[in-house]
Design a protein around this motif. Structure first.
Motif, short mmCIF file in Angstrom:
data_model
loop_
_atom_site.label_atom_id
_atom_site.label_comp_id
_atom_site.label_asym_id
_atom_site.label_seq_id
_atom_site.Cartn_x
_atom_site.Cartn_y
_atom_site.Cartn_z
N ASN A 43 0.86 -1.17 0.00
CA ASN A 43 0.00 0.00 0.00
C ASN A 43 0.91 1.23 0.00
OD1 ASN A 43 -2.46 1.20 -0.03
ND2 ASN A 43 -3.10 0.49 1.99
N SER A 44 0.71 2.16 -0.94
CA SER A 44 1.63 3.28 -1.10
C SER A 44 1.11 4.56 -0.45
CB SER A 44 1.88 3.53 -2.59
OG SER A 44 2.83 4.55 -2.77
N PHE A 45 2.01 5.23 0.27
CA PHE A 45 1.70 6.51 0.92
C PHE A 45 2.71 7.54 0.43
CE2 PHE A 45 0.40 3.07 3.62
CZ PHE A 45 -0.82 3.46 4.16
N GLU A 46 2.23 8.69 -0.08
CA GLU A 46 3.11 9.76 -0.52
C GLU A 46 3.17 10.82 0.58
OE1 GLU A 46 1.89 11.19 -4.35
OE2 GLU A 46 2.77 9.46 -5.37
N LEU A 47 4.31 10.86 1.28
CA LEU A 47 4.46 11.74 2.44
C LEU A 47 5.17 13.02 2.02
CD1 LEU A 47 4.20 12.07 5.54
CD2 LEU A 47 6.43 10.96 5.74
N SER A 48 4.53 14.16 2.30
CA SER A 48 5.12 15.43 1.89
C SER A 48 6.30 15.83 2.77
CB SER A 48 4.05 16.54 1.92
OG SER A 48 3.43 16.59 3.19
N LEU A 49 6.48 15.19 3.92
CA LEU A 49 7.68 15.40 4.72
C LEU A 49 8.81 14.60 4.09
CD1 LEU A 49 6.09 15.02 8.28
CD2 LEU A 49 6.55 17.14 7.02
N PHE A 50 9.96 15.24 3.89
CA PHE A 50 11.00 14.65 3.05
C PHE A 50 12.22 14.22 3.86
CE2 PHE A 50 14.65 15.00 0.10
CZ PHE A 50 14.22 14.11 -0.88
N GLY A 51 12.72 13.02 3.56
CA GLY A 51 13.97 12.59 4.16
C GLY A 51 13.93 11.14 4.59
N LYS A 52 15.11 10.56 4.66
CA LYS A 52 15.26 9.18 5.09
C LYS A 52 14.62 8.95 6.46
CE LYS A 52 19.06 5.97 6.17
NZ LYS A 52 20.53 5.82 6.22
N HIS A 53 14.83 9.89 7.37
CA HIS A 53 14.31 9.77 8.73
C HIS A 53 12.78 9.82 8.79
CE1 HIS A 53 14.72 13.93 7.65
NE2 HIS A 53 14.03 14.34 8.69
#
Length: 415
Positions: free
Chosen positions: A238-248
């Motif tokens: 299930n795919s979620f596109e998170l606007s917070l960016f970064g490996k962490h």
């Protein structure tokens, strides 16, 4: 009126940092223990508290709950610290709730800290607003932090690394024990790291905790999209596109996701909010056309390593210049050492107006390698120098206080 009140409130910072629950217990008793009026998700950890709390907050609001959120520090104005359903506390409410607490302080003849007063204001405000859930970030540590007056329904710990060692201890285990102090007998406990000292400290407080990194190890993954600056996360295909960016942010999302699923929030709700979350100062990318400005509050060794890892995954060293200032009670030499391998040049600027701040010259003189480093005490001059270097990216990092100063002085985002 607000300016006068805030000046008075900030004067309590002269009391410094005093860990302990005596003052907050007295204040809350006088207020009728408002912290018992709603469910609480209590979040501790060295890094990632803000992002984790925001994902939880926004998802709960989308699910129809009334939600309060308490964070620190603020970036531009005090109101950011206390929020209900995404709306910051109003100026007149700050005045009213401060005056309420001030009367109690005068009656009891106590001298609480700035953070204790702010925490008491928040707890009462959330009660009066009749929130269903309060998402509350620890200010410092956990066990003796003023927020630990609460009996959290959920105890959520993001991670542990070296920070605030003068208050929390000089080993990771000691620091982890302080953070694990938010775990109460009936708290459902979620941990976002497999670091052995943290796991040991949590295990000593509770047997039935959930390590989300282990739970989702086999069925989740992520990738960073450097075109849109989003984090694409997959859980059970299930795919979620998170606007917070970064490996962490993958770790922060998985931790928040586990808590939300335990509450009963559906994936579709989490999906809807994931690509619209805004969180200032956490790999915040501003597009000015010719170049991009990255604002990141990374201010300790661990958070700067995470920032460096993210840069490594998609930005060349030669394409980025950094504007940096670090408080003197942080491990600034280590922070600078990590950054100098990831950017082409470093421009030091000053936070001298802050009692814990340093001048640009002091930071420059602390460097063993002074090549590709510049000194501009004035932040506007530092920015103009960065523009002249004509890089694709300008990174501003080292302290949230620096981000505040940059936004106010350079971007003209005033209070």
């Amino acid at each position: 009126m607000l300016e006068v009140i805030l000046k008075e409130l900030y004067s309590y910072t002269a009391s410094g940092i005093k860990l302990g629950l005596e003052n907050i217990e007295k204040l809350c008793n006088e207020l009728g223990n408002p912290q018992k009026d709603y469910k609480i998700i209590h979040i501790a950890g060295t890094n990632g508290k803000g992002s984790t709390s925001t994902i939880i907050e926004k998802s709960l609001i989308e699910a129809g709950y009334k939600v309060g959120k308490y964070t620190s520090p603020h970036i531009l104005k005090f109101n950011e610290r206390i929020v209900v359903d995404g709306e910051q506390i109003k100026d007149n409410e700050i005045v009213d709730y401060y005056m309420m607490i001030k009367k109690i302080i005068n009656r009891l003849q106590i001298r609480p800290t700035f953070f204790e007063i702010t925490t008491a204001m928040m707890l009462k405000y959330f009660s009066d607003k009749k929130v269903d859930y309060a998402v509350i970030e620890v200010g410092l540590g956990g066990r003796y932090d003023a927020t630990n007056i609460v009996d959290g329904d959920y105890a959520v710990i993001t991670n542990v690394s070296f920070d605030h060692m003068e208050f929390l201890g000089d080993t990771l285990y000691q620091i982890a024990k302080e953070k694990a102090g938010i775990i109460k007998r009936n708290s459902k406990t979620f941990v976002g790291s497999s670091e052995e000292n943290l796991i040991k400290a949590v295990s000593e407080r509770k047997n039935d905790y959930i390590n989300v990194m282990e739970r989702y190890k086999e069925n989740s993954s992520y990738r960073l999209d450097f075109e849109r600056f989003i984090t694409v996360i997959s859980i059970d295909n299930n795919s979620f596109e998170l606007s917070l960016f970064g490996k962490h942010q993958y770790n922060n999302f998985i931790l928040a996701y586990a808590v939300l699923k335990d509450i009963g929030i559906e994936d579709e709700i989490i999906k809807r909010i994931s690509n619209s979350i805004k969180w200032q100062g956490r790999f915040e990318v501003l597009d000015s056309g010719k170049r991009k400005i990255i604002l990141d509050g990374a201010h300790n060794e661990d958070s700067v390593k995470v920032l460096a890892d993210t840069l490594d995954m998609g930005i060349k060293n030669d394409d980025i210049v950094a504007i940096v200032s670090v408080l003197k009670d942080k491990e600034y030499k280590k922070i600078i050492s990590i950054l100098e391998d990831k950017v082409s040049e470093i421009i030091f600027t000053s936070l001298k107006e802050n009692g814990r701040g340093q001048s640009a010259k002091e930071l420059f003189e602390s460097c063993d390698n002074k090549e590709h480093k510049y000194v501009f005490e004035d932040i506007e001059e530092a920015y103009q120098m960065a523009l002249k270097m004509d890089k694709k990216y300008i990174l501003v990092c080292g302290s949230f206080y620096l981000l505040t100063k940059f936004k106010e002085r350079v971007l003209n985002e005033t209070l």
